[in-house]
Motif scaffolding. Sequence first.
Motif, PDB file in Angstrom:
ATOM      1  N   UNK A   1      15.274 -18.527 -22.617  1.00 46.37           N
ATOM      2  CA  UNK A   1      14.964 -19.945 -22.437  1.00 46.37           C
ATOM      3  C   UNK A   1      15.450 -20.772 -23.632  1.00 46.37           C
ATOM      4  N   UNK A   2      15.616 -22.078 -23.398  1.00 43.79           N
ATOM      5  CA  UNK A   2      16.074 -22.990 -24.444  1.00 43.79           C
ATOM      6  C   UNK A   2      15.054 -23.069 -25.585  1.00 43.79           C
ATOM      7  N   UNK A   3      15.524 -23.482 -26.750  1.00 41.80           N
ATOM      8  CA  UNK A   3      14.676 -23.536 -27.950  1.00 41.80           C
ATOM      9  C   UNK A   3      13.377 -24.316 -27.744  1.00 41.80           C
ATOM     10  N   UNK A   4      13.387 -25.514 -27.110  1.00 39.96           N
ATOM     11  CA  UNK A   4      12.117 -26.220 -26.928  1.00 39.96           C
ATOM     12  C   UNK A   4      11.087 -25.401 -26.146  1.00 39.96           C
ATOM     13  N   UNK A   5      11.548 -24.655 -25.142  1.00 37.44           N
ATOM     14  CA  UNK A   5      10.621 -23.841 -24.356  1.00 37.44           C
ATOM     15  C   UNK A   5      10.132 -22.647 -25.161  1.00 37.44           C
ATOM     16  N   UNK A   6      11.003 -22.059 -25.970  1.00 46.67           N
ATOM     17  CA  UNK A   6      10.573 -20.967 -26.844  1.00 46.67           C
ATOM     18  C   UNK A   6       9.494 -21.459 -27.811  1.00 46.67           C
ATOM     19  N   UNK A   7       9.656 -22.694 -28.290  1.00 49.11           N
ATOM     20  CA  UNK A   7       8.661 -23.272 -29.196  1.00 49.11           C
ATOM     21  C   UNK A   7       7.323 -23.459 -28.489  1.00 49.11           C
TER      22      UNK A   7
END
Length: 283
Positions: free
Chosen positions: A66-72
Motif C-alpha cells: 500500500x501507499x505510504x499514507x496508508x502504511x502510516x
Amino acid sequence: MAAGGPDPLFGLRNSFYLGAYQAAINNSDIPSLSTDDAVERDSIVYRSYIALGSYQLVINEIDSSAATPLQAVKLLALYLSNPNNKEMTISSLQEWLGDPAIGNNPILRLVAGIIFMHEQDYNEALKHTNAGGTMDLHALNVQIFLKMHRSDYAEKQLRIMQQIDEDHTLTQLANAWLNLAVGGSKIQEAYLIFQDFSEKYQMTSLILNGKAVCCMHMGTFDEAESLLLEALNKDAKDPETLANLVVCSLHLGKPSSRYLRYNFNLFIYFSVVINLFSGSLHN
C-alpha cells in the motif's frame, strides 16, 4: 482535481472532521477519483475505522504494498490496538520519518504527531507537525499547543488557518478549541460554532460534546446533561461522553457510578479540549 475545481472529497473529509465516522465509511464510494485522491479517500476511511475502534480491520486490510499514507495509518492502528505494540510502532515510525523518500509525507507526519501526542512527548510531536502543509497538520498543532498550555502559539496556528480558509471546518473547530481554552467570554463564541455545526450537519457525539462542554463552562449543567445523554444514545461506550457525564453529574449532585461501568481510564478525558484526530484524538 483541477485547480479551482470542486473538491470530490469535501463531504468525506467533513464527515470525518465532525465525527460522523460511519457516514464517512458509508459514503466513500466516490467515482472517477485521481490516484492521489483515491489514496486520500482510503486514508480517511481507515482513519474512520480507527476512530470507531476497528483497529484489526485496518491492520488486516492494509498490506505492505500500500501507499505510504496508508502504511502510516496502519501504523497508527497498530499503535492504538495494543500497548505491547507501542515500542515496535514508534521504532518503525522513527525509521520511516528518517527516510528521505517518504519522511516528509504529510499523513506520515500527522500520524507521528498523533502518536507522540499520545505519548505526551509534545516537543517530539511538533518536530514533525510544526512545518504544517495541510489543514490537518495545522489543526493538530493547535491541539498540541493547547496540551502544552501555550494558547499564544495555538492562536498563531489558528491565524494561519484563517488566512488559508476561514470557513474550513478544521479552522472553525480549532477556533472553538482555543475559545474553550481561553475561557471567559470566549465560551459563548465556542458554543455558537458548535451550534452552527449542529444546524448545518449531521449531529454527532463530537458536536454534542462540544456544546455540552461549553454549557458546563457557562454553568448550565441541565442543558449539558441533556446534550450528553443524546450523545450517549449515539454511542453508549464513547469515553469522552462518559467522562463529561461524570463531571456533569457531580455538579448536579446526581450519582455518576452508572457512567463508570465501562473499563476506561476516564480521568484522561476530563480535558475541556475536544480531541479530533485519533478517534479521535481517537483519530
